[in-house]
Structure formats: C-alpha cells, structure tokens
Design a protein around this motif. Sequence first.
Motif, PDB file in Angstrom:
ATOM      1  N   UNK A   1      -7.547   6.028   4.303  1.00 39.31           N
ATOM      2  CA  UNK A   1      -8.756   6.083   3.470  1.00 39.31           C
ATOM      3  C   UNK A   1      -8.451   6.114   1.972  1.00 39.31           C
ATOM      4  N   UNK A   2      -7.935   7.266   1.509  1.00 37.68           N
ATOM      5  CA  UNK A   2      -7.908   7.487   0.058  1.00 37.68           C
ATOM      6  C   UNK A   2      -6.866   6.631  -0.654  1.00 37.68           C
ATOM      7  N   UNK A   3      -5.777   6.275   0.038  1.00 37.96           N
ATOM      8  CA  UNK A   3      -4.781   5.390  -0.571  1.00 37.96           C
ATOM      9  C   UNK A   3      -5.411   4.045  -0.901  1.00 37.96           C
ATOM     10  N   UNK A   4      -6.211   3.526   0.025  1.00 41.06           N
ATOM     11  CA  UNK A   4      -6.881   2.238  -0.201  1.00 41.06           C
ATOM     12  C   UNK A   4      -7.911   2.349  -1.325  1.00 41.06           C
TER      13      UNK A   4
ATOM     14  N   UNK B   1       0.833  -1.211   0.000  1.00 41.35           N
ATOM     15  CA  UNK B   1       0.000   0.000   0.000  1.00 41.35           C
ATOM     16  C   UNK B   1       0.866   1.260   0.000  1.00 41.35           C
ATOM     17  N   UNK B   2       1.879   1.285   0.863  1.00 44.00           N
ATOM     18  CA  UNK B   2       2.718   2.482   0.948  1.00 44.00           C
ATOM     19  C   UNK B   2       3.471   2.717  -0.364  1.00 44.00           C
ATOM     20  N   UNK B   3       3.932   1.632  -0.991  1.00 39.70           N
ATOM     21  CA  UNK B   3       4.610   1.783  -2.288  1.00 39.70           C
ATOM     22  C   UNK B   3       3.647   2.302  -3.345  1.00 39.70           C
ATOM     23  N   UNK B   4       2.406   1.810  -3.293  1.00 38.97           N
ATOM     24  CA  UNK B   4       1.406   2.295  -4.243  1.00 38.97           C
ATOM     25  C   UNK B   4       1.196   3.804  -4.067  1.00 38.97           C
ATOM     26  N   UNK B   5       1.035   4.236  -2.814  1.00 39.49           N
ATOM     27  CA  UNK B   5       0.789   5.663  -2.533  1.00 39.49           C
ATOM     28  C   UNK B   5       1.956   6.507  -3.051  1.00 39.49           C
ATOM     29  N   UNK B   6       3.176   5.986  -2.838  1.00 41.59           N
ATOM     30  CA  UNK B   6       4.380   6.690  -3.296  1.00 41.59           C
ATOM     31  C   UNK B   6       4.383   6.799  -4.831  1.00 41.59           C
ATOM     32  N   UNK B   7       4.153   5.672  -5.499  1.00 47.35           N
ATOM     33  CA  UNK B   7       4.188   5.668  -6.975  1.00 47.35           C
ATOM     34  C   UNK B   7       3.050   6.498  -7.565  1.00 47.35           C
ATOM     35  N   UNK B   8       1.888   6.389  -6.943  1.00 42.67           N
ATOM     36  CA  UNK B   8       0.713   7.112  -7.448  1.00 42.67           C
ATOM     37  C   UNK B   8       0.966   8.629  -7.411  1.00 42.67           C
ATOM     38  N   UNK B   9       1.614   9.071  -6.349  1.00 42.69           N
ATOM     39  CA  UNK B   9       1.953  10.490  -6.241  1.00 42.69           C
ATOM     40  C   UNK B   9       3.022  10.871  -7.259  1.00 42.69           C
ATOM     41  N   UNK B  10       3.993   9.981  -7.447  1.00 46.76           N
ATOM     42  CA  UNK B  10       5.062  10.254  -8.418  1.00 46.76           C
ATOM     43  C   UNK B  10       4.466  10.365  -9.834  1.00 46.76           C
ATOM     44  N   UNK B  11       3.540   9.463 -10.147  1.00 46.54           N
ATOM     45  CA  UNK B  11       2.977   9.431 -11.505  1.00 46.54           C
ATOM     46  C   UNK B  11       1.920  10.513 -11.737  1.00 46.54           C
ATOM     47  N   UNK B  12       1.140  10.827 -10.697  1.00 48.24           N
ATOM     48  CA  UNK B  12      -0.037  11.688 -10.929  1.00 48.24           C
ATOM     49  C   UNK B  12      -0.063  12.941 -10.054  1.00 48.24           C
ATOM     50  N   UNK B  13       0.956  13.154  -9.243  1.00 47.86           N
ATOM     51  CA  UNK B  13       1.024  14.325  -8.347  1.00 47.86           C
ATOM     52  C   UNK B  13      -0.224  14.432  -7.474  1.00 47.86           C
ATOM     53  N   UNK B  14      -0.624  13.270  -6.923  1.00 46.58           N
ATOM     54  CA  UNK B  14      -1.748  13.267  -5.984  1.00 46.58           C
ATOM     55  C   UNK B  14      -1.302  12.512  -4.739  1.00 46.58           C
ATOM     56  N   UNK B  15      -1.209  13.236  -3.625  1.00 44.45           N
ATOM     57  CA  UNK B  15      -0.846  12.592  -2.359  1.00 44.45           C
ATOM     58  C   UNK B  15      -2.113  12.027  -1.740  1.00 44.45           C
TER      59      UNK B  15
END
Length: 302
Positions: A257-260, A238-252
């Motif tokens: 809640x929202x990471x899941x 999950x934490x890696x997903x949140x990190x990558x998602x922010x890197x790819x889409x600039x959304x923290x």
Amino acid sequence: MLPIDIVFPINEIKNQFTDSMDIELYAARLDQIHSIVSGNKLYKLHYFIEEAKACNHNTIITFGGAYSNHLVATAWYSNYHGLKSIGIIRGEKPDSLSHTLIDCMSYNMELIFIPREQYAQIDKTDYIQQLKTKYPDSTVIPEGGYHPLGAKGASLIMNQLKDSTITHICTAVGSATTLAGLLQNAEVNQKIVAVPVIKNMTDIPERLTYLHQNKQFNPPVILDNYHFGGYAKYDDNLLNFIYDFNKDHQIISDFVYTGKMFFAVMDQVKKGYFKKGSKVICLHTGGTQGNFSLPSTSIIFK
Ligand SMILES: *Cc1c(COP(=O)(O)O)cnc(C)c1O
C-alpha cells in the motif's frame, strides 16, 4: 483512551524535489498508532465496535487472507475492547501459519479456514446467515471494513487534518473505504488524491456511491498508474524506492500500500503535478507488518 483518539504525528518530507518545486510535503503517521496494526484499519473498525457494544454482542466476525492487515487489526481491536473475534480465512489451513495469522491468534482470534472456492462465493450463499445462527451474539464485519460504517469511521481521520492550508491529502486505495471517509470530511479546497494498489480498478465511483449512501462529495483525483502490476505485486524499482525513502526520510513503508502511494506522490512531485505553494499530506496508513511476507533477503531489510 481509544487508539483512534491518539494524535498521530505529522512529519515533514523535505528533499531536492520538494525544494525545487516549492511545495510542502508531509507524512501523517497513522502507522505510529500501533506497531503491527494499520492505523486506518482501527478507524474503519470504530463504528462496528460501537454497534457491537450497543447490541450487547460479545463476538466480532470478519474475513481475510493470510496476510490481511484488516484481520490482524480486527483481532487486536476486538481484544482491546474485551470482545472475542473470529476470523474466516481464505484458503485451507497451511502447515505453517503466516506471521499475520500467528499475531491474530496472539490477540485471541479464533481462525476458521475455508476453501478458496467457497470463500469466493460467500456473498452468494447463506454462509453469513449460518454464522449468525451459530453465533447469535456476533457482529459481522465485511472484508476490509468495506461498508458505510467503515467509511464513517475513516472519516474521523480528517478531524486531525482540518487545516484549510492543506491543499492535498493522498492515500493508497484497496477497498476505497478509507478514501470514502476522507472525501466525506474534506474541506472544500482540499483535493483527495487516490492511489489504487490494484490493477484496473475502474469501479471506484460505484464503490464511493455505495460507501457514501448518497451523501454528496467532490470526486477524488485518481492516480491509477502506480499499482506495479496489481495487488501485492512489486518489482525492484519499488523495493529500491522503499529502501531509499526510508534511508532519506526515516519512514518505513510497505510494498502493498504505502510504498506505492509514496512512490506515486514523489513521482508526481517531480513531474510538477503539485503547484507551487501546495501543502500535501500523505497518509501513512501503516501495513509494514506485510513486509514480512517478502523474502528475508529483500533490500527492504538491509
Ligand atoms: C487496507 C489498507 C489500505 C487501503 O484501505 P482501504 O480502505 O481498503 O482502501 C491502505 N493502507 C494500508 C496500510 C492498509 O492496510
């Protein structure tokens, strides 16, 4: 202008998966309404504040744990409206307060700590009655705004999503109050997709019945396999997903809640759940202040 009247930005999320599945995916940025306060919480509070004003109350009382997004939102929104707030906090007062509780105090919330055993029994005792006697000019808001008035407030989120080309609206689910609000105000062709962040949350239908007060609604689609072990539980995936998602889409996003929710939606995009041509909105409800409860070495902060 009220914060809930602010037009929240809607950003497109475009990547190889949305392209290959031929869908449009967007994040509705309720997190942009305020840097600390979760967007959906402000909506849920709206009608409670109206009620307090109509009753000439000067104090808002509510409940929560040391990292509660609802508490800090109540502190901020009460202060915004010139009302005093009191937070009843689960657990004994710790030696050092959480960043969330420090923020609550900075918004002039008075904190009252009560032992966990007593907190768990609040609804079974006359504790709330005692509060109302002690603070006669107060409006009491249930934990998380879990009440039909909270759902009615959350339904206002849909006013900005009244576009009938939107096929799906996805949200993280805690108390299901936000979900109830979305369902109340959805267009007939819109599916509301719910991602519970709590393990074995089997009582969503009963919650919705209470929150809707017998109004009719189409049932949500529930994706109940993305809780990562339970409330506020997480793993490296999950934490890696949140990190990558922010890197790819600039959304923290946040790990509670929202990471899941974003993880669940991206997983379902990859698995082909959303049909070609779907227009999918993910509600970024905020909550990123909760990430400060993670160890400072967490990948989220890299
Ligand atoms: C509280 C919260 C939710 C869940 O809302 P409910 O109405 O309790 O289901 C979702 N996202 C964030 C960021 C929250 O703080």
